[in-house]
Motif scaffolding. Structure first.
Motif, PDB file in Angstrom:
ATOM      1  N   GLY A 217       0.783  -1.230   0.000  1.00 61.54           N
ATOM      2  CA  GLY A 217       0.000   0.000   0.000  1.00 61.54           C
ATOM      3  C   GLY A 217       0.817   1.283   0.000  1.00 61.54           C
ATOM      4  O   GLY A 217       0.302   2.350  -0.332  1.00 61.54           O
ATOM      5  N   SER A 218       2.082   1.208   0.330  1.00 57.44           N
ATOM      6  CA  SER A 218       2.893   2.429   0.422  1.00 57.44           C
ATOM      7  C   SER A 218       3.756   2.685  -0.814  1.00 57.44           C
ATOM      8  O   SER A 218       4.486   3.666  -0.859  1.00 57.44           O
ATOM      9  CB  SER A 218       3.783   2.367   1.667  1.00 57.44           C
ATOM     10  N   VAL A 219       3.668   1.836  -1.823  1.00 58.14           N
ATOM     11  CA  VAL A 219       4.464   1.984  -3.040  1.00 58.14           C
ATOM     12  C   VAL A 219       3.537   2.403  -4.187  1.00 58.14           C
ATOM     13  O   VAL A 219       2.519   1.754  -4.426  1.00 58.14           O
ATOM     14  CB  VAL A 219       5.192   0.665  -3.401  1.00 58.14           C
ATOM     15  N   ASP A 220       3.894   3.493  -4.878  1.00 54.56           N
ATOM     16  CA  ASP A 220       3.045   3.969  -5.976  1.00 54.56           C
ATOM     17  C   ASP A 220       3.218   3.150  -7.263  1.00 54.56           C
ATOM     18  O   ASP A 220       2.261   2.618  -7.790  1.00 54.56           O
ATOM     19  CB  ASP A 220       3.323   5.450  -6.273  1.00 54.56           C
ATOM     20  N   GLU A 221       4.422   3.088  -7.784  1.00 54.92           N
ATOM     21  CA  GLU A 221       4.695   2.331  -9.007  1.00 54.92           C
ATOM     22  C   GLU A 221       5.258   0.975  -8.607  1.00 54.92           C
ATOM     23  O   GLU A 221       6.390   0.878  -8.142  1.00 54.92           O
ATOM     24  CB  GLU A 221       5.681   3.094  -9.907  1.00 54.92           C
ATOM     25  N   LYS A 222       4.474  -0.071  -8.828  1.00 59.65           N
ATOM     26  CA  LYS A 222       4.833  -1.396  -8.338  1.00 59.65           C
ATOM     27  C   LYS A 222       5.337  -2.297  -9.461  1.00 59.65           C
ATOM     28  O   LYS A 222       4.713  -2.397 -10.509  1.00 59.65           O
ATOM     29  CB  LYS A 222       3.615  -2.044  -7.677  1.00 59.65           C
ATOM     30  N   ILE A 223       6.432  -2.976  -9.202  1.00 63.49           N
ATOM     31  CA  ILE A 223       6.905  -4.030 -10.098  1.00 63.49           C
ATOM     32  C   ILE A 223       5.921  -5.190  -9.982  1.00 63.49           C
ATOM     33  O   ILE A 223       5.471  -5.533  -8.889  1.00 63.49           O
ATOM     34  CB  ILE A 223       8.330  -4.465  -9.695  1.00 63.49           C
ATOM     35  N   GLY A 224       5.572  -5.789 -11.122  1.00 60.10           N
ATOM     36  CA  GLY A 224       4.644  -6.913 -11.105  1.00 60.10           C
ATOM     37  C   GLY A 224       3.185  -6.528 -11.113  1.00 60.10           C
ATOM     38  O   GLY A 224       2.316  -7.389 -11.109  1.00 60.10           O
ATOM     39  N   TYR A 225       2.899  -5.238 -11.106  1.00 69.30           N
ATOM     40  CA  TYR A 225       1.517  -4.748 -11.174  1.00 69.30           C
ATOM     41  C   TYR A 225       1.177  -4.601 -12.653  1.00 69.30           C
ATOM     42  O   TYR A 225       1.742  -3.761 -13.344  1.00 69.30           O
ATOM     43  CB  TYR A 225       1.410  -3.407 -10.446  1.00 69.30           C
ATOM     44  N   GLU A 226       0.307  -5.448 -13.149  1.00 66.02           N
ATOM     45  CA  GLU A 226      -0.024  -5.459 -14.569  1.00 66.02           C
ATOM     46  C   GLU A 226      -1.202  -4.539 -14.861  1.00 66.02           C
ATOM     47  O   GLU A 226      -2.179  -4.538 -14.120  1.00 66.02           O
ATOM     48  CB  GLU A 226      -0.376  -6.872 -15.024  1.00 66.02           C
ATOM     49  N   LYS A 227      -1.089  -3.786 -15.948  1.00 69.36           N
ATOM     50  CA  LYS A 227      -2.211  -2.981 -16.399  1.00 69.36           C
ATOM     51  C   LYS A 227      -2.162  -2.897 -17.915  1.00 69.36           C
ATOM     52  O   LYS A 227      -1.100  -2.968 -18.523  1.00 69.36           O
ATOM     53  CB  LYS A 227      -2.234  -1.596 -15.757  1.00 69.36           C
ATOM     54  N   GLY A 228      -3.349  -2.775 -18.511  1.00 73.04           N
ATOM     55  CA  GLY A 228      -3.408  -2.680 -19.955  1.00 73.04           C
ATOM     56  C   GLY A 228      -4.834  -2.622 -20.461  1.00 73.04           C
ATOM     57  O   GLY A 228      -5.767  -3.099 -19.812  1.00 73.04           O
ATOM     58  N   THR A 229      -4.982  -2.032 -21.625  1.00 74.34           N
ATOM     59  CA  THR A 229      -6.280  -1.920 -22.288  1.00 74.34           C
ATOM     60  C   THR A 229      -6.771  -3.301 -22.719  1.00 74.34           C
ATOM     61  O   THR A 229      -5.973  -4.168 -23.066  1.00 74.34           O
ATOM     62  CB  THR A 229      -6.133  -1.008 -23.531  1.00 74.34           C
ATOM     63  N   ILE A 230      -8.083  -3.467 -22.715  1.00 74.07           N
ATOM     64  CA  ILE A 230      -8.713  -4.693 -23.200  1.00 74.07           C
ATOM     65  C   ILE A 230      -9.631  -4.315 -24.352  1.00 74.07           C
ATOM     66  O   ILE A 230     -10.393  -3.347 -24.256  1.00 74.07           O
ATOM     67  CB  ILE A 230      -9.515  -5.378 -22.082  1.00 74.07           C
ATOM     68  N   GLU A 231      -9.549  -5.085 -25.447  1.00 70.95           N
ATOM     69  CA  GLU A 231     -10.433  -4.879 -26.594  1.00 70.95           C
ATOM     70  C   GLU A 231     -11.123  -6.196 -26.919  1.00 70.95           C
ATOM     71  O   GLU A 231     -10.464  -7.233 -27.034  1.00 70.95           O
ATOM     72  CB  GLU A 231      -9.639  -4.407 -27.810  1.00 70.95           C
ATOM     73  N   ILE A 232     -12.445  -6.122 -27.068  1.00 68.79           N
ATOM     74  CA  ILE A 232     -13.236  -7.281 -27.458  1.00 68.79           C
ATOM     75  C   ILE A 232     -13.912  -6.930 -28.773  1.00 68.79           C
ATOM     76  O   ILE A 232     -14.685  -5.982 -28.847  1.00 68.79           O
ATOM     77  CB  ILE A 232     -14.266  -7.651 -26.369  1.00 68.79           C
ATOM     78  N   GLY A 233     -13.588  -7.690 -29.823  1.00 65.30           N
ATOM     79  CA  GLY A 233     -14.054  -7.388 -31.172  1.00 65.30           C
ATOM     80  C   GLY A 233     -15.551  -7.571 -31.356  1.00 65.30           C
ATOM     81  O   GLY A 233     -16.226  -8.263 -30.579  1.00 65.30           O
ATOM     82  N   ASP A 234     -16.064  -6.961 -32.418  1.00 67.05           N
ATOM     83  CA  ASP A 234     -17.486  -7.022 -32.759  1.00 67.05           C
ATOM     84  C   ASP A 234     -17.983  -8.472 -32.816  1.00 67.05           C
ATOM     85  O   ASP A 234     -17.263  -9.372 -33.260  1.00 67.05           O
ATOM     86  CB  ASP A 234     -17.734  -6.381 -34.121  1.00 67.05           C
ATOM     87  N   PHE A 235     -19.214  -8.672 -32.386  1.00 66.70           N
ATOM     88  CA  PHE A 235     -19.939  -9.938 -32.508  1.00 66.70           C
ATOM     89  C   PHE A 235     -19.228 -11.109 -31.833  1.00 66.70           C
ATOM     90  O   PHE A 235     -19.292 -12.240 -32.298  1.00 66.70           O
ATOM     91  CB  PHE A 235     -20.252 -10.247 -33.981  1.00 66.70           C
ATOM     92  N   THR A 236     -18.561 -10.827 -30.741  1.00 65.97           N
ATOM     93  CA  THR A 236     -17.882 -11.857 -29.960  1.00 65.97           C
ATOM     94  C   THR A 236     -18.771 -12.270 -28.791  1.00 65.97           C
ATOM     95  O   THR A 236     -19.469 -11.440 -28.211  1.00 65.97           O
ATOM     96  CB  THR A 236     -16.505 -11.343 -29.487  1.00 65.97           C
ATOM     97  N   PHE A 237     -18.719 -13.544 -28.464  1.00 68.22           N
ATOM     98  CA  PHE A 237     -19.515 -14.127 -27.383  1.00 68.22           C
ATOM     99  C   PHE A 237     -18.570 -14.572 -26.274  1.00 68.22           C
ATOM    100  O   PHE A 237     -17.634 -15.343 -26.515  1.00 68.22           O
ATOM    101  CB  PHE A 237     -20.306 -15.332 -27.910  1.00 68.22           C
TER     102      PHE A 237
END
Length: 167
Positions: A81-101
């Motif tokens: 909780g005291s570290v702002d930029e964490k190693i191993g903290y994953e983040k990224g955009t997610i895209e789900i294409g048209d007409f996907t189930f």
């Protein structure tokens, strides 16, 4: 079921339906278009942007998260909780294409791109890039086959659908 005439950015959309028991964190970063269905009991965390294409169907008990601390929490222990930029903290955009189930109990991880016209099988853990018209299954998920052969059978049997196919 909540029927929305506008997405979270205020843009007018047609036939957008979201289950009343679905939780959406950071809705301002969740981009939805026409004819999207998001069922009940889902968790969508969009802090790093999620784009869900036209005609997508997301069933129930699906988790879509654009960040994950599953490595960082162990690496930092009680100092997490005291570290702002964490190693191993994953983040990224997610895209789900048209007409996907997206089947029930699927987890979609940060940085994932799912192509147009895909099927994601129930209980899959999805991370990475997946091509258009794939059947995606497993933990970890992988492409197990394509949907075009199945679609071809339906289109031959019902030729009136050819002009409607994924439009």
């Amino acid at each position: 079921m909540l029927y929305r005439k506008r997405n979270f950015q205020g843009k007018r959309v047609a036939n957008l339906r979201i289950g009343s028991s679905t939780f959406i964190d950071h809705p301002e970063q969740l981009f939805l278009t026409d004819h999207v269905y998001i069922g009940h009991h889902n968790f969508i965390e969009a802090s790093n942007k999620i784009v869900i294409g036209t005609g997508c169907q997301i069933t129930s008990f699906v988790s879509i998260t654009s960040h994950s601390s599953h490595h960082a929490i162990r690496l930092y222990g009680s100092s997490y909780g005291s570290v702002d930029e964490k190693i191993g903290y994953e983040k990224g955009t997610i895209e789900i294409g048209d007409f996907t189930f997206i089947g029930p109990h699927v987890t979609i991880m940060p940085g994932t791109i799912i192509g147009k016209g895909c099927i994601v099988a129930a209980y899959s853990l999805v991370k990475g890039n997946f091509p258009d018209y794939s059947v995606i299954a497993g933990n970890p998920a992988q492409v197990v086959k394509g949907v075009k052969d199945t679609d071809k059978k339906y289109l031959e049997q019902y030729p009136e659908l050819v002009n409607l196919y994924m439009k």
